[in-house]
Design an enzyme around this catalytic site. Structure first.
Site, mmCIF file in Angstrom:
data_model
loop_
_atom_site.group_PDB
_atom_site.id
_atom_site.type_symbol
_atom_site.label_atom_id
_atom_site.label_comp_id
_atom_site.label_asym_id
_atom_site.label_seq_id
_atom_site.Cartn_x
_atom_site.Cartn_y
_atom_site.Cartn_z
ATOM 1 N N ALA A 27 -0.135 -23.623 -17.402
ATOM 2 C CA ALA A 27 0.321 -22.755 -18.496
ATOM 3 C C ALA A 27 0.647 -21.380 -17.910
ATOM 4 O O ALA A 27 0.148 -20.344 -18.364
ATOM 5 C CB ALA A 27 -0.723 -22.662 -19.606
ATOM 6 N N HIS A 32 0.433 -15.078 -13.321
ATOM 7 C CA HIS A 32 0.363 -16.075 -12.248
ATOM 8 C C HIS A 32 1.544 -15.914 -11.286
ATOM 9 O O HIS A 32 1.377 -15.997 -10.068
ATOM 10 C CB HIS A 32 0.457 -17.499 -12.820
ATOM 11 C CG HIS A 32 -0.701 -17.910 -13.663
ATOM 12 N ND1 HIS A 32 -0.585 -18.148 -15.009
ATOM 13 C CD2 HIS A 32 -1.999 -18.153 -13.348
ATOM 14 C CE1 HIS A 32 -1.752 -18.533 -15.499
ATOM 15 N NE2 HIS A 32 -2.637 -18.529 -14.519
#
Ligand code: PAF
Length: 275
Positions: A27, A32
């Site tokens: 996700a 990230h």
């Protein structure tokens, strides 16, 4: 970009002298991607993992609802220049029951640990396994999970992993909400209320800088949470950055953090600021 599901294929492929690793539960969001971009820039080979680790969820509902977006994640990783993605199944990571316990002492009992018993044991276990599989030289983690960073630091030092840890600043939405895979679970209406969390941290910092004691700061901000129609506060604490223990007095020359966890719209959100 290579995508492997098996440990053995991953290990056989990764032979570089400079491996940068970003473990994730998928996700993926901009937070990230900023870690991946750094790993791509600073290493010969960049590796990400996507694995929703069941042993770190103490709440089965949270595990079931954790967003899973593999195709989009792989696409984003490829665009960010990632070389290898390890995407194991639960059976590949845990062929038998996970009974090994890593005791982090006091560090796993405070803050998140007090509300999520066993969480850091699961994190320690899976991160150790991933480190053994990928054998990185550097590993990248976001500071939104400040206690996780401290746990992994302890793990790497105490077990002599010989990995350089790179802790990266929290990436925020324009309105201040810390990026999190859980944010997508907020309804549009409650999403509007979400920046209150970051504002509560800034309010705490402001109070401390103006000479208000940590205890009174915690009290005032907790009262603001309690008066808010949408939030249920779990904790709001002023702590020493060094050991995440609550402090009695704020000293501007000592690195300090304000840390919080709260429920909004059935979603548990955490955030912190360090100054
Ligand atoms: O921060 C996360 O996404 C997870 O806790 C981690 C480090 C990937 C371990 O499962």
């Amino acid at each position: 970009m290579k995508v492997f599901e098996s440990i053995i294929e991953t290990q056989n492929y990764i032979k570089s002298h400079s491996v940068g690793f970003v473990p994730t539960m998928g996700a993926l969001h901009e937070g990230h991607i900023s870690l991946i971009s750094r790993a791509v820039k600073e290493n010969e080979l960049s590796v990400a993992s996507i694995f929703v680790n069941p042993t770190q969820f103490n709440n089965p509902d949270d595990l079931a609802k954790y967003p899973r977006t593999l195709e989009t994640d792989l696409d984003r990783l490829e665009k960010a220049g990632c070389d290898v993605v390890f995407v194991p199944s639960v059976r590949e990571m845990y062929p038998g029951p996970a009974v090994l316990k890593i005791d982090f002492g006091r560090l796993e009992q405070i803050l998140e640990g007090a509300f999520r018993p066993g969480h850091f044991n699961g994190v320690g276990l899976v991160v150790s396994k991933l480190f053994h599989i990928v054998r990185p030289h550097r590993a990248y983690f976001g500071q939104k999970d400040i206690q996780q960073c401290a746990i992994i630091n302890r793990l790497v030092n105490d077990l002599s992993f010989g990995i350089e840890l790179v802790f990266c600043e929290t990436v925020r939405e324009p309105d201040g909400l810390a990026m999190s895979s859980r944010n997508v679970r907020l309804s549009p209406e409650k999403r509007q209320a979400a920046p209150f969390i970051y504002q509560s941290l800034l309010q705490g910092k402001e109070l401390l800088l103006n000479g208000v004691s940590p205890a009174e700061t915690e009290r005032q901000v907790a009262a603001a949470y309690n008066g808010h129609p949408d939030f249920t506060l779990e904790y709001y604490e002023v702590v020493a950055f060094e050991n995440l223990e609550r402090i009695q007095h704020y000293d501007p020359s000592v690195k300090t953090a304000v840390v919080t966890a709260a429920h909004l719209d059935g979603v548990r959100l955490i955030d912190n600021i360090i100054f």
